[in-house]
Design a protein around this motif. Structure first.
Motif, PDB file in Angstrom:
ATOM      1  N   ARG A  62     -70.865  -3.282  -6.544  1.00  0.00           N
ATOM      2  CA  ARG A  62     -71.363  -4.580  -7.011  1.00  0.00           C
ATOM      3  C   ARG A  62     -72.721  -4.915  -6.398  1.00  0.00           C
ATOM      4  O   ARG A  62     -73.589  -5.485  -7.064  1.00  0.00           O
ATOM      5  N   LEU A  63     -72.900  -4.562  -5.133  1.00  0.00           N
ATOM      6  CA  LEU A  63     -74.215  -4.766  -4.508  1.00  0.00           C
ATOM      7  C   LEU A  63     -75.269  -3.916  -5.211  1.00  0.00           C
ATOM      8  O   LEU A  63     -76.367  -4.386  -5.502  1.00  0.00           O
ATOM      9  N   ALA A  64     -74.935  -2.660  -5.467  1.00  0.00           N
ATOM     10  CA  ALA A  64     -75.874  -1.754  -6.141  1.00  0.00           C
ATOM     11  C   ALA A  64     -76.220  -2.256  -7.538  1.00  0.00           C
ATOM     12  O   ALA A  64     -77.328  -2.039  -8.025  1.00  0.00           O
ATOM     13  N   ASN A  65     -75.270  -2.957  -8.163  1.00  0.00           N
ATOM     14  CA  ASN A  65     -75.503  -3.500  -9.511  1.00  0.00           C
ATOM     15  C   ASN A  65     -76.174  -4.866  -9.481  1.00  0.00           C
ATOM     16  O   ASN A  65     -76.416  -5.449 -10.533  1.00  0.00           O
ATOM     17  N   GLY A  66     -76.445  -5.391  -8.280  1.00  0.00           N
ATOM     18  CA  GLY A  66     -77.202  -6.642  -8.169  1.00  0.00           C
ATOM     19  C   GLY A  66     -76.377  -7.902  -8.308  1.00  0.00           C
ATOM     20  O   GLY A  66     -76.912  -8.936  -8.729  1.00  0.00           O
ATOM     21  N   ASP A  67     -75.105  -7.896  -7.943  1.00  0.00           N
ATOM     22  CA  ASP A  67     -74.252  -9.091  -7.997  1.00  0.00           C
ATOM     23  C   ASP A  67     -74.837 -10.137  -7.048  1.00  0.00           C
ATOM     24  O   ASP A  67     -74.686 -10.059  -5.830  1.00  0.00           O
ATOM     25  N   SER A  68     -75.521 -11.141  -7.605  1.00  0.00           N
ATOM     26  CA  SER A  68     -76.274 -12.080  -6.772  1.00  0.00           C
ATOM     27  C   SER A  68     -75.385 -12.914  -5.857  1.00  0.00           C
ATOM     28  O   SER A  68     -75.754 -13.184  -4.714  1.00  0.00           O
ATOM     29  N   ALA A  69     -74.217 -13.328  -6.318  1.00  0.00           N
ATOM     30  CA  ALA A  69     -73.327 -14.110  -5.459  1.00  0.00           C
ATOM     31  C   ALA A  69     -72.864 -13.270  -4.268  1.00  0.00           C
ATOM     32  O   ALA A  69     -72.814 -13.758  -3.128  1.00  0.00           O
ATOM     33  N   LEU A  70     -72.543 -12.026  -4.522  1.00  0.00           N
ATOM     34  CA  LEU A  70     -72.107 -11.148  -3.446  1.00  0.00           C
ATOM     35  C   LEU A  70     -73.262 -10.854  -2.485  1.00  0.00           C
ATOM     36  O   LEU A  70     -73.083 -10.818  -1.269  1.00  0.00           O
ATOM     37  N   TRP A  71     -74.466 -10.673  -3.026  1.00  0.00           N
ATOM     38  CA  TRP A  71     -75.634 -10.464  -2.178  1.00  0.00           C
ATOM     39  C   TRP A  71     -75.832 -11.657  -1.244  1.00  0.00           C
ATOM     40  O   TRP A  71     -76.119 -11.495  -0.061  1.00  0.00           O
ATOM     41  N   GLU A  72     -75.697 -12.862  -1.779  1.00  0.00           N
ATOM     42  CA  GLU A  72     -75.848 -14.055  -0.937  1.00  0.00           C
ATOM     43  C   GLU A  72     -74.841 -14.041   0.200  1.00  0.00           C
ATOM     44  O   GLU A  72     -75.175 -14.378   1.342  1.00  0.00           O
ATOM     45  N   ASP A  73     -73.596 -13.664  -0.109  1.00  0.00           N
ATOM     46  CA  ASP A  73     -72.565 -13.587   0.923  1.00  0.00           C
ATOM     47  C   ASP A  73     -72.908 -12.552   1.985  1.00  0.00           C
ATOM     48  O   ASP A  73     -72.768 -12.805   3.185  1.00  0.00           O
ATOM     49  N   VAL A  74     -73.356 -11.380   1.548  1.00  0.00           N
ATOM     50  CA  VAL A  74     -73.676 -10.303   2.493  1.00  0.00           C
ATOM     51  C   VAL A  74     -74.865 -10.701   3.361  1.00  0.00           C
ATOM     52  O   VAL A  74     -74.848 -10.510   4.585  1.00  0.00           O
ATOM     53  N   VAL A  75     -75.885 -11.282   2.749  1.00  0.00           N
ATOM     54  CA  VAL A  75     -77.054 -11.714   3.516  1.00  0.00           C
ATOM     55  C   VAL A  75     -76.650 -12.786   4.523  1.00  0.00           C
ATOM     56  O   VAL A  75     -77.031 -12.728   5.698  1.00  0.00           O
ATOM     57  N   ARG A  76     -75.885 -13.763   4.087  1.00  0.00           N
ATOM     58  CA  ARG A  76     -75.437 -14.831   4.981  1.00  0.00           C
ATOM     59  C   ARG A  76     -74.600 -14.254   6.137  1.00  0.00           C
ATOM     60  O   ARG A  76     -74.728 -14.669   7.273  1.00  0.00           O
ATOM     61  N   ALA A  77     -73.771 -13.268   5.838  1.00  0.00           N
ATOM     62  CA  ALA A  77     -72.898 -12.701   6.861  1.00  0.00           C
ATOM     63  C   ALA A  77     -73.639 -11.839   7.869  1.00  0.00           C
ATOM     64  O   ALA A  77     -73.345 -11.882   9.071  1.00  0.00           O
TER      65      ALA A  77
END
Length: 190
Positions: free
Chosen positions: A24-39
């Motif tokens: 999902r990260l590789a596919n650009g899932d923006s909500a998940l990216w926000e979570d990963v960046v925040r974490a």
């Protein structure tokens, strides 16, 4: 009053991470990216600070790590490995940022020579010409000598230079002497 649901990624609850997290990260899932960046942003910034990076270098490092994750997310085999991958990548990229920063010549660190009498514009032009000559002379040095000179201009210690260059501390002084000798000859001829 609204309550914000904090994702399992943001809470570092790995057992609750989605199995397809990396895909999902590789596919650009923006909500998940926000979570990963925040974490993981605090971990990356701590790694950058630990490496001794300046604030602007830390920002550069952070962007490089996120870009690397986007490019390599599919090659990470297990989502549980993500924190270690990010930490290792941040450490390696911090060394790269430090090496690259050593290639830049910070003008404030170059000792000034007395300009000849003349207008402010003439002095400015002379200073710019001297800087071009110095940059050109440094660029002509062999790679190791060039790295030592640039490191010294950044006020790095011999220990730091040794670590960054992967050479013994005892080789820094002689390399410095040869480099300064070459620079002196080139700049005096200019």
């Amino acid at each position: 009053m609204t309550t914000q649901t904090i994702s399992p990624v943001a809470n570092h609850r790995r057992e609750e991470w989605p199995d397809d997290l990396l895909e999902r990260l590789a596919n650009g899932d923006s909500a998940l990216w926000e979570d990963v960046v925040r974490a993981f942003r605090p971990c990356l910034l701590a790694r950058a600070a630990q490496a001794g990076l300046k604030p602007w270098q830390r920002q550069d490092l952070e962007q490089r790590v996120w870009l690397a994750l986007l490019q390599h997310a599919r090659s990470i085999r297990n989502p549980a490995c993500l924190p270690g991958w990010l930490s290792t990548t941040a450490r390696r990229m911090a060394l790269t940022v430090l090496r690259e920063d050593g290639r830049e010549l910070v003008i404030e660190q170059v000792p000034e020579r007395k300009a000849s009498a003349g207008s402010e514009v003439e002095r400015h032009c002379l200073d710019r010409q001297r800087m071009r000559e110095l940059r050109s002379a440094i660029a002509e040095l062999p790679a190791r000598q060039r790295a030592v000179v640039r490191g010294l201009l950044r006020d790095l210690s011999y220990d730091e230079l040794s670590s960054l260059m992967g050479v013994s501390v005892g080789s820094i002084g002689p390399t410095r002497q040869r480099a300064l000798g070459r620079l002196r000859v080139v700049l005096e001829a200019a």
